[in-house]
Motif scaffolding. Sequence first.
Motif, mmCIF file in Angstrom:
data_model
loop_
_atom_site.group_PDB
_atom_site.id
_atom_site.type_symbol
_atom_site.label_atom_id
_atom_site.label_comp_id
_atom_site.label_asym_id
_atom_site.label_seq_id
_atom_site.Cartn_x
_atom_site.Cartn_y
_atom_site.Cartn_z
ATOM 1 N N SER A 1 0.833 -1.209 0.000
ATOM 2 C CA SER A 1 0.000 0.000 0.000
ATOM 3 C C SER A 1 0.862 1.251 0.000
ATOM 4 O O SER A 1 0.397 2.329 -0.346
ATOM 5 N N CYS A 2 2.131 1.121 0.390
ATOM 6 C CA CYS A 2 3.049 2.254 0.375
ATOM 7 C C CYS A 2 4.476 1.741 0.319
ATOM 8 O O CYS A 2 4.821 0.766 0.994
ATOM 9 N N LEU A 3 5.295 2.384 -0.498
ATOM 10 C CA LEU A 3 6.705 2.040 -0.619
ATOM 11 C C LEU A 3 7.516 3.287 -0.279
ATOM 12 O O LEU A 3 7.399 4.317 -0.947
ATOM 13 N N ILE A 4 8.311 3.229 0.782
ATOM 14 C CA ILE A 4 9.143 4.352 1.213
ATOM 15 C C ILE A 4 10.583 4.045 0.819
ATOM 16 O O ILE A 4 11.153 3.044 1.261
ATOM 17 N N VAL A 5 11.173 4.885 -0.015
ATOM 18 C CA VAL A 5 12.502 4.637 -0.565
ATOM 19 C C VAL A 5 13.491 5.607 0.068
ATOM 20 O O VAL A 5 13.385 6.819 -0.118
ATOM 21 N N LEU A 6 14.462 5.085 0.818
ATOM 22 C CA LEU A 6 15.420 5.940 1.521
ATOM 23 C C LEU A 6 16.507 6.511 0.608
ATOM 24 O O LEU A 6 16.844 7.683 0.717
ATOM 25 N N PRO A 7 17.134 5.720 -0.298
ATOM 26 C CA PRO A 7 18.164 6.302 -1.170
ATOM 27 C C PRO A 7 17.555 7.309 -2.143
ATOM 28 O O PRO A 7 16.427 7.130 -2.599
ATOM 29 N N LYS A 8 18.304 8.352 -2.459
ATOM 30 C CA LYS A 8 17.789 9.345 -3.401
ATOM 31 C C LYS A 8 17.819 8.793 -4.819
ATOM 32 O O LYS A 8 18.627 7.922 -5.152
ATOM 33 N N LEU A 9 16.943 9.308 -5.635
ATOM 34 C CA LEU A 9 16.752 8.825 -6.998
ATOM 35 C C LEU A 9 18.036 8.908 -7.822
ATOM 36 O O LEU A 9 18.274 8.080 -8.709
ATOM 37 N N ASN A 10 18.892 9.881 -7.529
ATOM 38 C CA ASN A 10 20.130 10.085 -8.285
ATOM 39 C C ASN A 10 21.043 8.868 -8.260
ATOM 40 O O ASN A 10 21.864 8.682 -9.161
ATOM 41 N N ASP A 11 20.937 8.038 -7.215
ATOM 42 C CA ASP A 11 21.865 6.928 -7.041
ATOM 43 C C ASP A 11 21.357 5.601 -7.586
ATOM 44 O O ASP A 11 22.005 4.571 -7.418
ATOM 45 N N PHE A 12 20.206 5.624 -8.247
ATOM 46 C CA PHE A 12 19.739 4.424 -8.934
ATOM 47 C C PHE A 12 20.334 4.396 -10.333
ATOM 48 O O PHE A 12 20.241 5.383 -11.070
ATOM 49 N N SER A 13 20.944 3.295 -10.710
ATOM 50 C CA SER A 13 21.537 3.215 -12.050
ATOM 51 C C SER A 13 20.462 3.278 -13.126
ATOM 52 O O SER A 13 20.697 3.777 -14.227
ATOM 53 N N ASP A 14 19.265 2.770 -12.826
ATOM 54 C CA ASP A 14 18.153 2.830 -13.778
ATOM 55 C C ASP A 14 16.877 3.230 -13.033
ATOM 56 O O ASP A 14 16.083 2.369 -12.630
ATOM 57 N N PRO A 15 16.660 4.530 -12.821
ATOM 58 C CA PRO A 15 15.464 4.991 -12.095
ATOM 59 C C PRO A 15 14.164 4.537 -12.739
ATOM 60 O O PRO A 15 13.191 4.249 -12.039
ATOM 61 N N ASN A 16 14.132 4.464 -14.074
ATOM 62 C CA ASN A 16 12.900 4.067 -14.760
ATOM 63 C C ASN A 16 12.520 2.625 -14.437
ATOM 64 O O ASN A 16 11.342 2.303 -14.253
ATOM 65 N N LEU A 17 13.525 1.744 -14.379
ATOM 66 C CA LEU A 17 13.259 0.349 -14.046
ATOM 67 C C LEU A 17 12.736 0.242 -12.621
ATOM 68 O O LEU A 17 11.799 -0.510 -12.349
ATOM 69 N N PHE A 18 13.349 0.989 -11.711
ATOM 70 C CA PHE A 18 12.873 0.954 -10.321
ATOM 71 C C PHE A 18 11.438 1.449 -10.219
ATOM 72 O O PHE A 18 10.591 0.839 -9.564
ATOM 73 N N PHE A 19 11.134 2.584 -10.866
ATOM 74 C CA PHE A 19 9.784 3.124 -10.829
ATOM 75 C C PHE A 19 8.776 2.132 -11.426
ATOM 76 O O PHE A 19 7.655 1.995 -10.937
ATOM 77 N N SER A 20 9.180 1.462 -12.497
ATOM 78 C CA SER A 20 8.297 0.491 -13.136
ATOM 79 C C SER A 20 7.973 -0.662 -12.188
ATOM 80 O O SER A 20 6.818 -1.087 -12.070
ATOM 81 N N ASN A 21 8.997 -1.159 -11.491
ATOM 82 C CA ASN A 21 8.783 -2.244 -10.535
ATOM 83 C C ASN A 21 7.981 -1.770 -9.328
ATOM 84 O O ASN A 21 7.155 -2.508 -8.780
ATOM 85 N N ALA A 22 8.235 -0.518 -8.903
ATOM 86 C CA ALA A 22 7.461 0.043 -7.800
ATOM 87 C C ALA A 22 5.993 0.154 -8.191
ATOM 88 O O ALA A 22 5.091 -0.134 -7.392
ATOM 89 N N ASN A 23 5.735 0.564 -9.424
ATOM 90 C CA ASN A 23 4.371 0.676 -9.922
ATOM 91 C C ASN A 23 3.666 -0.678 -9.861
ATOM 92 O O ASN A 23 2.506 -0.776 -9.448
ATOM 93 N N GLN A 24 4.392 -1.726 -10.260
ATOM 94 C CA GLN A 24 3.809 -3.060 -10.277
ATOM 95 C C GLN A 24 3.450 -3.535 -8.869
ATOM 96 O O GLN A 24 2.484 -4.273 -8.674
ATOM 97 N N SER A 25 4.226 -3.105 -7.881
ATOM 98 C CA SER A 25 4.014 -3.587 -6.515
ATOM 99 C C SER A 25 2.854 -2.901 -5.802
ATOM 100 O O SER A 25 2.416 -3.344 -4.751
ATOM 101 N N LEU A 26 2.367 -1.804 -6.382
ATOM 102 C CA LEU A 26 1.324 -1.005 -5.735
ATOM 103 C C LEU A 26 -0.007 -1.131 -6.468
ATOM 104 O O LEU A 26 -0.039 -1.248 -7.693
ATOM 105 N N GLU A 27 -1.094 -1.061 -5.722
ATOM 106 C CA GLU A 27 -2.404 -0.984 -6.339
ATOM 107 C C GLU A 27 -2.690 0.465 -6.727
ATOM 108 O O GLU A 27 -2.035 1.396 -6.246
#
Length: 360
Positions: free
Chosen positions: A64-90
């Motif tokens: 129901s909620c995903l809290i991400v501590l590392p800042k977006l700048n440090d993800f090698s592929d922010p789009n992939l992370f966002f896509s997976n986060a989207n899948q995990s949430l209703e």
Amino acid sequence: MGFYNYKESDIFLETELHTEVRIPNEIPPGLQSFIKKHLKGFQKEIFVVESHLEESSFETGSLSCLIVLPKLNDFSDPNLFFSNANQSLEFGNLLIGSVETYKNRKERIAKKHAPLFAKMVYAWDTVVLRVIPKLPLIGKLHYMITKGKGKLMSDVEAMGRLYAAGFELIDQTEIDSKLYFVARKSGSPIKNTNPTYWPIVKLNRVGKGGEEFLVYKFRTMYPYSEYLQDVVYQQNNLTDGGKFKDDFRISRFGKFLRKFWLDELPMVWNLLKSDIKLVGVRPLSKQYFNLYHAELKEKRTQFKPGLIPPYYADMPKTLEEIMESEMRYLEAYSNSPIATDFKYFFKILKNILFKGARSR
């Protein structure tokens, strides 16, 4: 995924439904309050993520909620992370994260160094982290060395990535030189999001027959701005001249390019390719095109758009006046193409040279 390992020093936040959520003790009080403000009414799992790993093992719609501590700048592929986060949430559920924007980084450097040295550091920082990664070949080498981490991005780019991944922004705040955001899942990720960072951009525009084609322009907006067009329109509507009002997507240098039409110089290539003609209605994005009434949309798609629009002949102010101006031109052009373009060309030239007609 690298979930947070709980410690005795953790702080427990209690939501309205008395669901306890553990967050690290080192998180500043301001961020604790910001997170707690939005953790209301959750009955499913709330996860806190502490690593930069893009892959996830979440089940679809499990959180129901995903809290991400590392800042977006440090993800090698922010789009992939966002896509997976989207899948995990209703739909309607939340993603809470952060990004260090250009402004945040400049402020952090200014606090750390003396004024003159801070300017030198920021200039070097800009070259290494903003310019080099966007250059061909050298940019790929830079990515291999850094693994894509430590990238710089504007707040516009971060927001554009969110919207492209099927989220909508509902709140944001600056804490300790970082921009924290709360986004709600509103749809599915857009496939094939690969915006260019190069100075010349290719933009989809509606052409003859209603078919879309690519228009070439010098970049005037931050990357991922195209995914925020509806946001700008909904928030700010249109200004005089039919452009989006207070368009935060345009960079300072971009405003200069637009004022003197320098951003449209690459469209000469479209003219040589016969995608457009010299005088004609401006090629529009699909979103802007859909603001027009049906009769004008049908009339527009009967002819090629142009490099020099009739706008500068009449200088209309409102969207309604722009549509009237374009309809007059198109009706005249359908009756007498060569004479109409000849007449409009010299009227536009007169307005530019003697009446100060300018782009916005």
